[in-house]
Design an enzyme around this catalytic site. Structure first.
Site, PDB file in Angstrom:
ATOM      1  N   ASP A 208      -8.942   4.162  -1.813  1.00 36.72           N
ATOM      2  CA  ASP A 208     -10.163   4.726  -0.689  1.00 36.72           C
ATOM      3  C   ASP A 208     -11.124   5.206  -1.041  1.00 36.72           C
ATOM      4  O   ASP A 208     -11.410   6.382  -2.032  1.00 36.72           O
ATOM      5  CB  ASP A 208      -9.138   5.958   0.190  1.00 36.72           C
ATOM      6  CG  ASP A 208      -8.107   5.213   0.594  1.00 36.72           C
ATOM      7  OD1 ASP A 208      -7.788   3.195   0.757  1.00 36.72           O
ATOM      8  OD2 ASP A 208      -6.924   5.626   1.318  1.00 36.72           O
TER       9      ASP A 208
ATOM     10  N   ASP B 139       0.611  -1.611   0.230  1.00 38.83           N
ATOM     11  CA  ASP B 139      -0.277   0.132   0.126  1.00 38.83           C
ATOM     12  C   ASP B 139       0.955   1.251  -0.259  1.00 38.83           C
ATOM     13  O   ASP B 139       2.318   0.733   0.419  1.00 38.83           O
ATOM     14  CB  ASP B 139      -0.885  -0.107   1.132  1.00 38.83           C
ATOM     15  CG  ASP B 139      -1.808   1.413   1.792  1.00 38.83           C
ATOM     16  OD1 ASP B 139      -1.976   1.910   0.024  1.00 38.83           O
ATOM     17  OD2 ASP B 139      -2.532   1.533   2.403  1.00 38.83           O
TER      18      ASP B 139
ATOM     19  N   GLU C 116       2.694   4.609  -3.689  1.00 37.12           N
ATOM     20  CA  GLU C 116       2.867   6.010  -4.952  1.00 37.12           C
ATOM     21  C   GLU C 116       4.292   6.639  -4.956  1.00 37.12           C
ATOM     22  O   GLU C 116       4.319   7.120  -6.546  1.00 37.12           O
ATOM     23  CB  GLU C 116       2.177   7.069  -4.912  1.00 37.12           C
ATOM     24  CG  GLU C 116       0.081   6.064  -5.200  1.00 37.12           C
ATOM     25  CD  GLU C 116      -0.130   5.454  -4.006  1.00 37.12           C
ATOM     26  OE1 GLU C 116       0.299   5.606  -2.996  1.00 37.12           O
ATOM     27  OE2 GLU C 116      -1.634   4.713  -4.149  1.00 37.12           O
TER      28      GLU C 116
HETATM   29  C1  GLC Z   1      -4.551   3.218   2.774  1.00 37.54           C
HETATM   30  C2  GLC Z   1      -4.647   1.948   2.482  1.00 37.54           C
HETATM   31  C3  GLC Z   1      -6.528   1.354   2.875  1.00 37.54           C
HETATM   32  C4  GLC Z   1      -6.139   1.315   4.797  1.00 37.54           C
HETATM   33  C5  GLC Z   1      -4.923   2.713   4.285  1.00 37.54           C
HETATM   34  C6  GLC Z   1      -3.903   2.054   6.026  1.00 37.54           C
HETATM   35  O1  GLC Z   1      -5.058   4.604   3.371  1.00 37.54           O
HETATM   36  O2  GLC Z   1      -5.407   2.624   0.783  1.00 37.54           O
HETATM   37  O3  GLC Z   1      -6.416   0.429   1.931  1.00 37.54           O
HETATM   38  O4  GLC Z   1      -6.590   0.939   5.307  1.00 37.54           O
HETATM   39  O5  GLC Z   1      -3.885   3.269   4.240  1.00 37.54           O
HETATM   40  O6  GLC Z   1      -3.344   1.023   6.189  1.00 37.54           O
END
Ligand code: GLC
Length: 799
Positions: free
Chosen positions: A483, A405, A408
């Protein structure tokens, strides 16, 4: 017509007269007197690459997007010259290069123009950073439509829009917001019933304008790098998507459990909570294959560590869950906490693995753990190191899969939300700034993760998920759309995004079902599940701060609906797995927008909601509250309503009934849909019978069922089972021929054939030319027979 003087005046430079041409096998080089070189490469009869150099110099030819497995080879290449142009011909296309302007025009062999330059290639020098802003403008053909471009949360037809590609952490994004998490600079144009694609292989920030600024002009440009694009001809969109997918690659088959239902939340902890969630799935008999641990399992958000107060014995927990049929998936982010006592940080510093700013210091940014440094995943040594970090987690602790995650990379508390643009990257030996590496950073992270997971789950298959992606990332990981929000509008967005991603070569995709931010009500959750079970990646995930989002978090009616739809997904596993096989092997997208399914039917060009799941199922989500059904477009052909077996003819809009426990769901006539019994998780049962739902047609249709050991690599040695069923129906007769390929022995001995829409009563049944007593085949009513033989020909004669 814009003149050259005007262009110069606007700061644009352009090629002038071609003074030199030569051919080097599959490559053609045209040089102008002002030092522009156009390199044309014929990859296939219908795939041509265009690359432009200024000042006579090309950059080193390097791409993260193009797959090593791309298939090349053309049948014909001929070049001729007239006083005004060069004429290049392949077995499929005719290409003109104008001698005065270097502009190009591509037509098919009937002389129909498919794509032509307006100004063509032009550029502006970039005094601040060096290099050029490289630009291309094309003439939009009459009634041309545009599709593709990755995860854009906007109407599927991009005509009249301008979009850009810069992977961005866009929490709670809105409809039409751009850019989002993915950068896939690939679009499909469609006009005059002919499709083509353009893949602009440039990792800088890119822009695409589809007749937005100027009504008849389509243009694309980048903040740096080269004008380097692939032109892909169809004329069928299916061919364009397959060719693009072949160019940028497909994933290997994931383990089948990755196609099950997955449950996630930010975050399930401590261990007792995870166990409770698992137990509830089994107690309520809601199938589930994987549970996700979000960042809170870590010790202070340090990757590759465990918070031992929350998870005192992760190995034991994971193995207990595994005994109960659950895989454990954990999150890993790119930011490494600056902490001199943290081993990952220490190793990275010792080996000089972190990204640096232009003047030398490490690039620093705040993420969950506070100040972090960021590994330079564009350096192959860093990728190797990163892959090794997974060793203990996978082979010792027993984690099954990993979720990358924030890659980017997302950086908090800065307006750009990411790394400073002067950050330096190795770019596999082509050092550059973040301007060039930003869009591929997450891709290289997840590539390293994939390499590590693949190595350490061996002999099982890897499963990896990523948020950020560039073209080609599909080779390494599945993905989700980031998100989103628990609103009806986001249900619409999820549907469009999944279709668009599939069209952009990236099929293993899903959304956070129910919405990540905010709390869905039961109705929205149920409607979203109904869509989500028809997405290749099917996971509920939520931010957790608004309440729970498990199947049982609403009322009993919702729980029952959710269970029913997850059960349908589990029944359809052999169908879904076959879809994946077709995607992996032939680049056939797992979902098809209607325009992709039937581009000759102009009604499909602006449809967004309906899609084909695999190749024979039509789905259309209900996307508003209190609905008892909806209007939808049924594509041409004849379809069976899955719920009622009612037969409908397509080519028109229809009202379709769908109360809260149904989604508009149709099966193509002639299809044979394979089904497994409902399991609580993949592999729970030895499949003893393969159900085949046969949808009668007066005519022919082919269906495929791919199966193997559901994990591991034996299938690569030929141990798979590929059944091709050729259905042929007549007024009072039907024949199903089965051709089997591969040496895998499927566990079942019997087939249960359910006939839908059979217009006659069965009088005589022959299996492999032997007449079977109707009693022996356990005739049940008139439409359900069991055959205890791996038949080659089934022949049914009606009364
Ligand atoms: C980001 C991700 C989400 C995750 C969060 C905490 O917002 O997109 O899926 O739950 O980080 O790790």
């Amino acid at each position: 017509m814009i003149t050259n003087t005007e262009l110069e005046y606007k700061g644009n430079l352009y090629p002038n007269t071609i003074v030199d041409f030569y051919r080097d096998t599959d490559k053609l080089y045209f040089t102008t007197s002002n030092g522009v070189i156009l390199e044309i490469t014929i990859l296939r009869d219908s795939i041509i690459r265009f690359r432009y150099a200024t000042e006579n110099i090309f950059e080193p030819d390097f791409s993260y997007a193009i797959s090593e497995d791309v298939s090349l080879g053309y049948n014909e290449l001929e070049v001729n010259e007239t006083p005004t142009e060069y004429l290049v011909e392949t077995a499929k296309l005719r290409l003109l290069v104008d001698k005065k302007t270097m502009r190009t025009q591509i037509s098919d062999l009937d002389g129909k123009i498919i794509n032509e330059d307006e100004l063509g290639f032009h550029w502006e020098e970039n005094y601040e950073h060096g290099g050029n802003t490289v630009k291309m403008s094309k003439i939009t053909q009459s009634a041309e439509s545009f599709y593709g471009m990755g995860d854009k949360a906007t109407h599927s037809n991009l005509k009249g829009k301008r979009v850009s590609n810069w992977v961005t952490d866009q929490y709670a994004y809105g409809k039409d917001q751009d850019p989002l998490y993915k950068a896939i600079p690939f679009f499909i144009g469609l006009h005059n019933n002919k499709s083509y694609g353009i893949f602009f292989d440039n990792s800088f920030r890119t822009y695409f304008d589809f007749a937005h600024e100027r009504r008849n002009i389509t243009s694309f440009w980048a903040d740096g790098g080269e004008m380097n694009y692939y032109f892909i001809y169809g004329p069928q969109m299916d061919q364009v998507v397959k060719s693009y997918t072949n160019l940028t690659g497909t994933p290997e088959l994931p383990p089948m459990w990755a196609m099950g239902y997955h449950q996630s939340k930010w975050s399930y902890y401590p261990e007792s909570n995870v166990r409770e969630i698992a137990a509830n799935f089994r107690k309520l008999r809601i199938p589930c294959d994987a549970l996700y641990l979000d960042i809170d399992y870590m010790d202070g958000f340090r990757c590759f560590t465990w918070d031992k107060s929350r998870f005192p014995d992760p190995k034991k927990m994971i193995s207990d869950l595994e005994d109960d049929g659950f895989k454990t998936v954990v999150m890993i982010d790119p930011g490494i906490k600056i902490d001199k006592d943290y081993w990952v940080y220490q190793e990275a510093v010792e080996n000089d693995y972190f990204c640096k700013r232009a003047d030398g210091p490490y690039m620093k940014g705040k993420v969950w753990p506070g100040e972090c440094n960021f590994p330079d995943f564009t350096n192959p040594q860093v990728r190797e190191w990163w892959a090794e970090l997974y060793k203990e987690m996978m082979s010792e602790t027993g984690v099954h899969a990993v979720w990358n995650d924030m890659n980017e990379p997302a950086v908090m508390e800065v307006p750009t939300k990411t790394a400073p643009l002067d950050t330096r990257h190795d770019y596999d030996g082509h050092p550059c700034s973040h301007r060039k590496a930003h869009n591929i950073y997450g891709m290289q992270m997840v590539r390293a993760t994939y390499d590590g997971i693949k190595k350490y789950v061996y002999p099982k298959r890897p499963f990896v998920i990523t948020r950020a992606a560039f073209a080609g990332t599909q080779r390494f990981a599945s993905t989700w759309t980031g998100d989103n929000v628990a609103t009806w509008e986001h249900l619409w967005i999820a549907n469009v995004q999944a279709q668009r991603m599939c069209m952009s070569g990236y099929s293993f995709v899903g959304s956070d079902i129910g919405g990540f931010a905010e709390q869905p009500n039961g109705e929205l959750f149920a409607r979203w599940i109904q869509l989500g079970v028809f997405h290749p990646f099917c996971r509920v995930h939520s931010s957790g701060d608004h309440g729970d989002q498990e199947p049982w978090s609403f009322d009993n009616e919702v729980t029952d609906i959710v269970r029913k739809f997850i059960e349908i997904r589990y029944q359809l596993l052999p169908y879904l797995y076959t879809m994946f096989y077709r995607y992996s092997k032939d680049g056939i997208p797992m979902l098809k927008s209607l325009v992709h399914y039937d581009q000759e039917d102009h009604q499909t060009h602006f449809r967004t909601d309906e899609f084909i799941f695999g190749e024979q199922i039509l789905i259309c989500p209900v996307q508003e509250p209190n609905a008892q059904g909806r209007r939808m477009y049924i594509p041409r052909g004849t379809w069976y309503n899955y719920w009622t077996d009612e037969v409908v003819s397509g080519g028109m809009e229809k009202w379709v009934v769908a109360s809260l426990d149904k989604i508009p769901f149709f099966v193509k006539e002639g299809a044979i849909i394979p089904k497994y019994p409902i399991q609580q998780y993949v592999g729970e049962l030895d499949i003893e019978e393969l159900q085949l739902d046969v949808y009668y047609k007066n005519g022919v249709e082919t269906s495929t069922v791919y199966e193997d050991a559901q994990d591991g690599y034996d299938y690569k040695k030929g141990r798979y089972s590929l059944r091709n069923f050729n259905f042929k129906g007549k007024e009072k007769e039907l024949v199903i021929n089965q051709f089997k390929d591969g040496s895998f022995i499927t566990s079942y001995k019997t087939f249960r054939l359910n006939f839908h829409g059979l217009p006659f009563k069965m009088k005589k049944i022959q299996v492999d030319n032997e007449t079977v007593d109707l009693k022996d085949v356990k005739l049940n009513g008139s439409n359900n027979i069991q055959i205890s033989k791996d038949f080659t020909v089934l022949h049914i004669i009606g009364a």
